[in-house]
Scaffold this motif. Structure first.
Motif, mmCIF file in Angstrom:
data_model
loop_
_atom_site.group_PDB
_atom_site.id
_atom_site.type_symbol
_atom_site.label_atom_id
_atom_site.label_comp_id
_atom_site.label_asym_id
_atom_site.label_seq_id
_atom_site.Cartn_x
_atom_site.Cartn_y
_atom_site.Cartn_z
ATOM 1 N N THR A 37 10.964 -11.611 -33.694
ATOM 2 C CA THR A 37 9.932 -10.975 -32.864
ATOM 3 C C THR A 37 10.294 -9.521 -32.572
ATOM 4 O OG1 THR A 37 9.568 -13.102 -31.827
ATOM 5 C CG2 THR A 37 8.660 -11.187 -30.686
ATOM 6 N N LYS B 290 8.172 -6.075 -33.960
ATOM 7 C CA LYS B 290 7.615 -5.028 -33.093
ATOM 8 C C LYS B 290 8.146 -3.646 -33.491
ATOM 9 C CE LYS B 290 6.701 -8.199 -29.272
ATOM 10 N NZ LYS B 290 5.234 -8.169 -29.447
ATOM 11 N N SER C 199 6.009 -0.329 -35.011
ATOM 12 C CA SER C 199 6.123 1.046 -34.503
ATOM 13 C C SER C 199 6.648 1.972 -35.611
ATOM 14 C CB SER C 199 6.996 1.104 -33.243
ATOM 15 O OG SER C 199 8.343 0.872 -33.542
ATOM 16 N N GLN D 33 3.890 1.532 -27.216
ATOM 17 C CA GLN D 33 3.650 0.219 -26.631
ATOM 18 C C GLN D 33 4.477 -0.853 -27.358
ATOM 19 O OE1 GLN D 33 -0.636 -0.054 -25.925
ATOM 20 N NE2 GLN D 33 -0.454 -2.264 -26.297
ATOM 21 N N TYR D 34 4.440 -0.817 -28.696
ATOM 22 C CA TYR D 34 5.221 -1.786 -29.465
ATOM 23 C C TYR D 34 6.713 -1.586 -29.236
ATOM 24 C CZ TYR D 34 1.354 -4.014 -31.807
ATOM 25 O OH TYR D 34 0.231 -4.762 -32.056
ATOM 26 N N GLN D 35 7.112 -0.329 -29.110
ATOM 27 C CA GLN D 35 8.524 -0.067 -28.865
ATOM 28 C C GLN D 35 8.973 -0.662 -27.525
ATOM 29 O OE1 GLN D 35 10.102 3.941 -27.669
ATOM 30 N NE2 GLN D 35 11.050 3.798 -29.665
ATOM 31 N N GLU E 47 7.662 -3.183 -25.978
ATOM 32 C CA GLU E 47 7.705 -4.646 -26.101
ATOM 33 C C GLU E 47 8.988 -5.098 -26.794
ATOM 34 O OE1 GLU E 47 2.868 -5.097 -26.469
ATOM 35 O OE2 GLU E 47 4.112 -6.134 -27.933
ATOM 36 N N GLU F 261 11.861 -4.997 -24.436
ATOM 37 C CA GLU F 261 11.824 -6.145 -23.534
ATOM 38 C C GLU F 261 12.534 -7.353 -24.144
ATOM 39 O OE1 GLU F 261 7.743 -5.632 -21.396
ATOM 40 O OE2 GLU F 261 8.014 -7.750 -21.889
ATOM 41 N N VAL F 262 12.255 -7.591 -25.418
ATOM 42 C CA VAL F 262 12.908 -8.719 -26.102
ATOM 43 C C VAL F 262 14.421 -8.485 -26.156
ATOM 44 C CG1 VAL F 262 13.061 -10.056 -28.237
ATOM 45 C CG2 VAL F 262 10.842 -9.145 -27.489
#
Ligand code: 2DE
Ligand code: MG
Ligand code: MG
Ligand code: MG
Ligand code: MG
Length: 320
Positions: free
Chosen positions: A196, A200, A204, A287-289, A291, A294-295
């Motif tokens: 995941t 992401k 990006s 935004q993808y970065q 996310e 966060e992982v």
């Protein structure tokens, strides 16, 4: 990049040697081309992802080295084939394999690299890693075909764009991170989390690549190539949905019929800039970065995790 490489410097050194060994051939032409490829190596970001994912999740093992060689072999194979598919003469600021040796040779060189990767894994019983990576290569082929199909019709909405870049680019980075984590842990949950994360980052990464084509933050890559190839990417897709009918028709006309005219292509680039297409794509990329970060933060802080954070930042901040 200095801090990214610091915790994995020894690993990257050894990887480079192993990788060069793994492509050696007795065939003089293949050997010459392999030497060319090794000399023109890229930033080698994928091996960095493999090693850092392994370090963060448990520790580098022998299988981590093979995973990174497998990923780099397949990555190289897909680039050599990609330049045939895209009819591209340049790769990494130099001539592409197809430009120097023609398409026939380039297709076979890609096949050679692919089979070398398969053998490396099979000879060492790395079945799960081979499964992770082969799934990605399958998705890349699907993504490329979807792109060709949609490009022909000049009909791409945002959801299709994301589907294309997820499969043609993000799947390999996802598999790099996932294979790295698996090589360290053998744990499906950890491998899935890293999958995941890598996906992401990969999304990006491709948005950044597509922004380069509009001249954004670009110090070395040619611009306007995607429009020339009738490739609609996020900045343009967004713009087409936010301009009046007349401007939309004009853009479509240029992309369809005047895409070899540099002035016309630059005109499209200007319209995209004015209508916020660049800003929008940039926002999505960030935004993808976020996310992905966060992982990553589900894992405890360490030198390797900090290095990975920096690598993630580098993906969106790089200028070439
Ligand atoms: C880069 O896209 C994505 C490349 C994936 C290519 C995959 C292929 C399947 P870009 P750039 C061709 C290969 C399958 C094998 C080896 C079995 O936007 O700007 O063209 O770097 O990237 O050319
Ligand atoms: Mg290409
Ligand atoms: Mg391509
Ligand atoms: Mg590109
Ligand atoms: Mg690229």
């Amino acid at each position: 990049m200095k801090n990214v490489k610091k915790p994995i410097a020894a690993e990257l050194d050894l990887f480079e040697k192993k990788f060069a060994e793994s492509v050696r051939s007795k065939n003089p032409l293949l050997d010459r081309i392999m030497r060319f490829i090794i000399r023109r190596k890229g930033k080698q970001m994928r091996p960095m992802f493999v090693f850092l994912a392994a370090k963060i999740s448990g520790g580098v093992t022998d299988s981590t080295y093979r995973a990174s060689s497998l990923i780099e072999l397949l990555h190289t194979a897909t680039l050599v084939h990609d330049d045939v598919v895209d009819d591209a003469n340049m790769r990494r600021s130099f001539f592409s394999v197809n430009a120097l040796w023609k398409n026939k040779v380039a297709v076979l060189v890609g096949d050679y690299l692919l089979s070398k990767g398969l053998l490396l894994s099979l000879e060492n019983d790395d079945f799960q890693i081979l499964k992770i990576v082969s799934t990605a290569v399958k998705e890349m082929s699907e993504g490329e075909l979807l792109q060709i199909e949609k490009t022909r019709k000049l009909d791409i909405k945002e959801d299709i764009y994301f589907e294309i870049i997820r499969s043609k680019t993000a799947s390999l980075l996802a598999s790099a991170c996932s294979a790295g984590a698996w090589s360290a842990t053998g744990d499906p949950e950890t491998a899935k989390l890293f999958h995941t994360f890598g996906e992401k980052i990969g999304i990006s990464f491709q948005i950044k690549d597509d922004l380069f084509d509009y001249g954004h933050d670009n110090i070395g890559k040619p611009t306007g190539i995607d429009i020339k190839e009738k490739k609609m990417t996020l900045p343009l897709i967004y713009t087409l949905q936010h301009v009046d009918e007349a401007t939309k028709r004009k853009i479509i006309y240029i992309v369809k019929n005047q895409n070899k005219d540099k002035h016309k292509v630059n005109e499209v680039i200007e319209i995209v800039k004015q209508h916020g297409g660049i800003a929008y794509a940039h926002e999505k990329m960030m935004q993808y970065q976020a996310e992905a970060m966060e992982v990553l933060h589900r894992f405890p802080e360490s030198e390797a995790r900090n290095a990975m954070e920096e690598l993630v930042q580098y993906v969106t901040e790089r200028r070439y």
